[in-house]
Design an enzyme around this catalytic site. Structure first.
Site, PDB file in Angstrom:
ATOM      1  N   PRO A 360       4.184   5.098   8.416  1.00 27.55           N
ATOM      2  CA  PRO A 360       5.202   4.408   8.878  1.00 27.55           C
ATOM      3  C   PRO A 360       6.395   3.684   8.134  1.00 27.55           C
ATOM      4  CG  PRO A 360       3.346   2.420   8.825  1.00 27.55           C
ATOM      5  CD  PRO A 360       3.394   3.628   8.132  1.00 27.55           C
ATOM      6  N   ASP A 536       5.771   3.355   2.365  1.00 27.83           N
ATOM      7  CA  ASP A 536       4.877   2.872   3.430  1.00 27.83           C
ATOM      8  C   ASP A 536       4.914   1.661   3.670  1.00 27.83           C
ATOM      9  OD1 ASP A 536       2.404   2.133   4.695  1.00 27.83           O
ATOM     10  OD2 ASP A 536       1.498   4.132   4.130  1.00 27.83           O
ATOM     11  N   HIS A 537       5.067   1.075   4.813  1.00 34.68           N
ATOM     12  CA  HIS A 537       5.496  -0.167   5.259  1.00 34.68           C
ATOM     13  C   HIS A 537       4.441  -1.289   5.374  1.00 34.68           C
ATOM     14  CE1 HIS A 537       8.298  -3.452   5.282  1.00 34.68           C
ATOM     15  NE2 HIS A 537       8.871  -2.796   6.966  1.00 34.68           N
ATOM     16  N   ARG A 538       3.153  -0.058   5.494  1.00 32.65           N
ATOM     17  CA  ARG A 538       1.754  -0.611   5.314  1.00 32.65           C
ATOM     18  C   ARG A 538       1.585  -2.219   4.261  1.00 32.65           C
ATOM     19  NH1 ARG A 538      -1.338   3.959   7.563  1.00 32.65           N
ATOM     20  NH2 ARG A 538      -0.781   4.859   5.621  1.00 32.65           N
ATOM     21  N   ILE A 540       4.158  -1.470   1.481  1.00 27.58           N
ATOM     22  CA  ILE A 540       4.787  -2.544   1.018  1.00 27.58           C
ATOM     23  C   ILE A 540       6.282  -2.440   2.079  1.00 27.58           C
ATOM     24  CG2 ILE A 540       7.408  -1.723  -0.582  1.00 27.58           C
ATOM     25  CD1 ILE A 540       5.348   1.191  -1.674  1.00 27.58           C
TER      26      ILE A 540
END
Ligand code: CAO
Length: 564
Positions: A360, A536-538, A540
């Site tokens: 994501p 990577d929004h998982r 960060i």
């Protein structure tokens, strides 16, 4: 050695088309080897050789319509085979038909069977048992389709079931008109001559047609035996009777669903086409027939598949459940040229898709004021030349990112494959994208945090050169914690780079340009470098991203911070 002809045997139809040759001139064949495939409206069948020897001449071509007795092939027979053939007195080279030979041998038998041909039956006895006729083999043949269901009104000649052996598929027609009252077979059953297909109540006392291919006896006359046809070839009913089918589907106790049966009954296609359709799971009821009386041809199946592949509905889902992009025949719109992707191109495509689908992404943007950096870099140009190197903005970017990575450890990490933990790396290796004629390569500079600007600039130059010369070793492309993609020299105001998973961050660098910047009292010309940070929004979140970006911007804006 003599040459002999083989003729078309009784094919149960007036005419059949040659659809495939299974031998060619010069082939050695044995008795029973298949020679060619014929297809009539009702059956497709392989014609076996009655001789062993060498194929001398093919007498018919694909597409020819042939009937019983037509010579199809000339065979130079083996001496052994000759020995068992009756004396003909013909000299070498004379052509004698194999059918003649067989006629001589089985003439009496055939005569018997003609004599034994049942006299035309009437349907006065209401109940008729429908039996499997002589299907040309003593082996069981599989039921592949049931074309009627209980309650259906069938006309004489309507297909009851379709059988398929290794050599032929055949439709078994009804000999009577009437209502199907019972079906004793299911798809997958193996049937032999004389097996009961089902029962039928005749509509009226019509005179039943003579048929050598269908056996139907009254239940009242249990002693009746099925008639033996003159030739042992698959049963085939006239196409006309097939065409005039008008099935009436009645609800009831059908072994197959009346819906299935109705569909099967309304389809007008030969066995070969049905077989092909089954192999490719093509629903025949959705195929438009282009043959005579809308008969479905093989070409219709091809057109159906092509259409499906081109239409958006044909989109299949990928492993991740995402619909695939439908195939488009671009040549329909103009001339095209197809070039295979390079190996690197294929790997890149796979990696990009994997990252895009798995990660994501969030991308945030900022500009770094590199006016002072550029002044400093300009001042070092001569020294760089003296050192035999070139100092571009990239070593500064590497240095800034290394410091930011050390201070923002979440960017120097990877998500564990199970997604349950984060793996922090104690080393700082940074990859940088290199545009090469073969495609995109990402060499890795190790321990960037421990290296000075000159050392970094030398490594950038040597690794970029190795990448372009295809001399990078696999180890030189492994182990990166983070990537920089610098398109600055090419231009552009900004772009959203794709994270090179399992890394969690990537910095995109666009082209620096002089912009007016308000300093609180006036606009000053400043050299701004557009940066885009994807992560990577998982792993960060936005605040982490903001902190990392702020730090990179601050470092590049004042490179004295490198020393802090
Ligand atoms: N803004 C303005 N000018 C820039 C710049 C920027 N962001 N970055 C580099 N430049 C200048 C350099 O200073 C140099 O000019 P001078 O000779 O006057 O100093 C010139 O552009 C050419 O630089 P370079 O490309 O030779 O060297 P580099 O260190 O900047 O880049 C490399 C090296 C290997 C990263 C680069 O050549 C390259 O291949 N970039 C493409 C990366 C890429 O394709 N990314 C996309 C990946 S995703 O699809």
């Amino acid at each position: 050695m003599t040459t002999q002809q083989i003729q078309v045997p009784d094919i149960g139809a007036d005419e059949a088309e040659v659809i495939e040759w299974l031998v060619q001139v010069g082939d050695r064949i044995e008795i029973d080897d298949s020679l060619l495939v014929l297809e009539s409206d009702k059956a497709s069948m392989e014609v076996p050789s009655t001789l062993a020897g060498k194929v001398e001449t093919l007498l018919v071509s694909i597409g020819d319509a042939v009937s019983e007795g037509v010579p199809i092939v000339v065979i130079r027979v083996d001496s052994a085979a000759e020995a068992v053939l009756p004396e003909t007195g013909d000299s070498d080279g004379d052509i004698e038909t194999a059918a003649d030979q067989r006629d001589d041998q089985v003439g009496h038998e055939e005569q018997d069977s003609v004599v034994n041909e049942p006299s035309p039956k009437t349907a006065e006895t209401a109940h008729q048992t429908l039996l499997v006729p002589d299907i040309g083999t003593d082996d069981g043949v599989e039921v592949i389709e049931i074309s009627v269901s209980v309650g259906d009104q069938v006309s004489e000649g309507d297909t009851l079931i379709v059988l398929e052996s290794d050599k032929a598929s055949m439709e078994i027609p009804s000999e009577f008109s009437g209502e199907i009252t019972a079906l004793m077979v299911t798809v997958g059953d193996t049937l032999c001559q004389g097996d009961v297909i089902g029962e039928l109540v005749a509509q009226a006392a019509h005179e039943a047609p003579v048929s050598s291919s269908v056996a139907a006896v009254s239940t009242d006359t249990s002693s009746s035996t099925p008639p033996k046809p003159a030739a042992a070839m698959p049963a085939a009913a006239p196409a006309e009777s097939m065409a005039k089918k008008a099935p009436a589907v009645a609800p009831g106790t059908a072994i197959v669903s009346s819906q299935e049966s109705a569909i099967a009954n309304s389809i007008y296609a030969g066995p070969a086409v049905r077989k092909l359709a089954r192999e490719f799971s093509i629903p025949l009821d959705q195929v438009q027939g282009s043959g005579p009386r809308s008969r479905i041809l093989k070409e219709d199946l091809q057109a159906f598949v092509q259409h499906k592949l081109r239409s958006p509905q044909a989109a299949v889902t990928t492993g991740s459940g995402i619909p695939a992009v439908p195939a488009v025949d671009f040549s329909a719109f103009g001339s095209v040229r197809t070039e295979e992707l390079s190996k690197i191109g294929k790997v890149t495509a796979t990696n990009m898709q994997r990252s895009w689908l798995n990660v994501p992404h969030v991308t945030q943007f900022d500009d770094a004021d590199i006016t002072d950096l550029e002044a400093f870099r300009g001042a070092l140009k001569e020294e760089a030349t003296r050192r035999g190197t070139k100092l571009t903005p990239l070593p500064f970017l590497l240095k800034a990112c290394a410091i930011a990575l050390r201070e923002n450890p979440k960017f120097n990490a990877s998500l564990a494959p199970d997604g349950q933990s984060i793996i922090f790396k104690e080393y700082i290796h940074i990859g940088f994208a290199v545009d090469t004629p073969a495609g995109l390569l990402v060499p890795v500079i190790r321990d960037v945090d421990t290296k000075g600007l000159w050392e970094l600039s030398e490594e950038v130059l040597s690794l970029a050169a190795a990448a372009r010369d295809k001399k990078l070793k696999p180890a030189q492309m492994q182990g990166a914690c983070f990537t920089i993609s610098s398109l600055g020299a090419l231009g552009g105001k900004g772009f959203t780079p794709i994270v090179n998973a399992p890394e969690v961050g990537i910095l995109g660098v666009a082209k620096a340009s002089i912009q007016p910047v308000w300093n609180g009292s006036e606009f000053l010309p400043r050299n701004l470098l557009p940066l885009s940070l994807s992560y990577d929004h998982r792993v960060i979140n936005g605040a982490d991203g903001g902190r990392f970006m702020n730090q990179v911007v601050a470092l590049l804006s004042d490179i004295r911070r490198f020393t802090l």
